[in-house]
Enzyme design. Sequence first.
Site, PDB file in Angstrom:
ATOM      1  N   CYS A  23      -4.446   4.589  -4.994  1.00  0.00           N
ATOM      2  CA  CYS A  23      -3.443   5.397  -4.291  1.00  0.00           C
ATOM      3  C   CYS A  23      -3.757   6.880  -4.345  1.00  0.00           C
ATOM      4  CB  CYS A  23      -2.054   5.128  -4.859  1.00  0.00           C
ATOM      5  SG  CYS A  23      -1.415   3.497  -4.393  1.00  0.00           S
ATOM      6  N   LYS A  26      -4.463   8.591  -1.028  1.00  0.00           N
ATOM      7  CA  LYS A  26      -3.392   8.939  -0.091  1.00  0.00           C
ATOM      8  C   LYS A  26      -3.573  10.345   0.474  1.00  0.00           C
ATOM      9  CE  LYS A  26       0.854   6.359  -0.989  1.00  0.00           C
ATOM     10  NZ  LYS A  26       2.248   6.464  -1.425  1.00  0.00           N
ATOM     11  N   ARG A  55      10.700   8.512   4.213  1.00  0.00           N
ATOM     12  CA  ARG A  55       9.454   8.146   3.510  1.00  0.00           C
ATOM     13  C   ARG A  55       9.704   7.006   2.519  1.00  0.00           C
ATOM     14  NH1 ARG A  55       6.159  12.911   3.494  1.00  0.00           N
ATOM     15  NH2 ARG A  55       6.308  13.780   5.593  1.00  0.00           N
ATOM     16  N   ASP A  97       5.844  -3.040  -2.703  1.00  0.00           N
ATOM     17  CA  ASP A  97       6.739  -2.294  -1.809  1.00  0.00           C
ATOM     18  C   ASP A  97       7.935  -3.140  -1.375  1.00  0.00           C
ATOM     19  OD1 ASP A  97       5.370   0.090  -1.836  1.00  0.00           O
ATOM     20  OD2 ASP A  97       4.217  -0.325  -0.033  1.00  0.00           O
ATOM     21  N   HIS A 146      -7.485  -9.080   9.052  1.00  0.00           N
ATOM     22  CA  HIS A 146      -8.415  -8.457   9.989  1.00  0.00           C
ATOM     23  C   HIS A 146      -9.446  -7.676   9.189  1.00  0.00           C
ATOM     24  CE1 HIS A 146      -9.835  -6.954  13.801  1.00  0.00           C
ATOM     25  NE2 HIS A 146      -9.792  -5.706  13.341  1.00  0.00           N
ATOM     26  N   SER A 147     -10.686  -7.662   9.661  1.00  0.00           N
ATOM     27  CA  SER A 147     -11.763  -6.972   8.959  1.00  0.00           C
ATOM     28  C   SER A 147     -12.591  -6.150   9.931  1.00  0.00           C
ATOM     29  CB  SER A 147     -12.656  -7.985   8.234  1.00  0.00           C
ATOM     30  OG  SER A 147     -13.224  -8.896   9.171  1.00  0.00           O
ATOM     31  N   ASP A 233       9.228   2.845  -5.638  1.00  0.00           N
ATOM     32  CA  ASP A 233       8.115   2.682  -6.560  1.00  0.00           C
ATOM     33  C   ASP A 233       7.359   3.999  -6.682  1.00  0.00           C
ATOM     34  OD1 ASP A 233       6.896   2.575  -4.075  1.00  0.00           O
ATOM     35  OD2 ASP A 233       5.689   0.811  -4.503  1.00  0.00           O
TER      36      ASP A 233
END
Length: 352
Positions: A23, A26, A55, A97, A146-147, A233
């Site tokens: 994270c 970010k 947010r 989340d 998805h890749s 979180d």
Amino acid sequence: MSDSPVTLPESIKLTEYSHGAGCGCKISPKVLSTILASQLPVFTDPNLLVGNQSRDDAAVYKLNDEIGIISTTDFFMPIVDDPFTFGRIAATNAISDIYAMGGTPIMAIAILGWPINKLPAEIAQQVVDGGRQACMEAGIMLAGGHSIDAPEPIFGLAVTGQIALSDLKQNDTAKKGDRLYLTKPIGIGILTTAQKQKKLHDEDSLIAVNAMCQLNTIGATIAKISGVNALTDVTGFGLAGHLLEMCQGANLTAKLKFDAVPLLPRALDYLALGCVPGGTHRNYDSYGEHLPELSEHQKAILCDPQTSGGLLVAVSAAAEAELIALLDANHITPICIGSLETPTTQANVVLC
């Protein structure tokens, strides 16, 4: 399925293939505000109960008067070298989340970016298996994904959850007098930076990993306590950043007991060695104006970016004992780190 890490060739370390980690990748809150500012007319849907205005951790869509659907996505670059563990952490972080809104997950799909010409596909397979392991622990299927071929390894999930609307918790609904509790210690950014700087001792290698692999399932039960007024979180913006979102959304000031903030074992030792992630400085640059004057030590802890961090809970004084009993029953040490009060200064967070 075993959750034992796969053995990598000595020459392959996933963290060396990414410029950021977890994270800490970010985009800073200040830059993100610029990106999200739209010139288009506002489109509204009365059934969208939670969007991106505050947010919050996920979007919530009302299906009927009782049930809502939760939708979220999260992905990042490697924060550990082991591919299975990386996948497990990334998936745990994304699933959490859902719990941060008070809901339960029902399925997930994978998001994978992989440098095909740099890293073998077999390593990507181990990353995806780590994601599957986290999904199994949460009781859901990894239902697809998805890749793409990408310059750096990226993995995460898009997760769908459900919630009884009576249990819905948001990050901007705290009330004056609420007590603040944190369900995981701080220091993940410090310890993972120590690893990247090759300063982490072998005996400390699992401290951050074990914390990051712990699902925030307790959130779904916390949400059933009527006196829990807000829930979020703590991830890439650090404790201070996510606490600021809670305060600004409710027009309150947090009185934070800095010495009460729980820290992971050895975090202070590695902080003394200079293991401060770049995300810490970006976080402070983005929101430091809303904080009191902090020492470098305080900045390094309060702005430390967390990956798969714990839940920040705002609970009324009347319901505090119920929350403490629930945390105790789930082997989470209940530590009050502060309270929320009417603003008296320009700072949204003051230390006490």
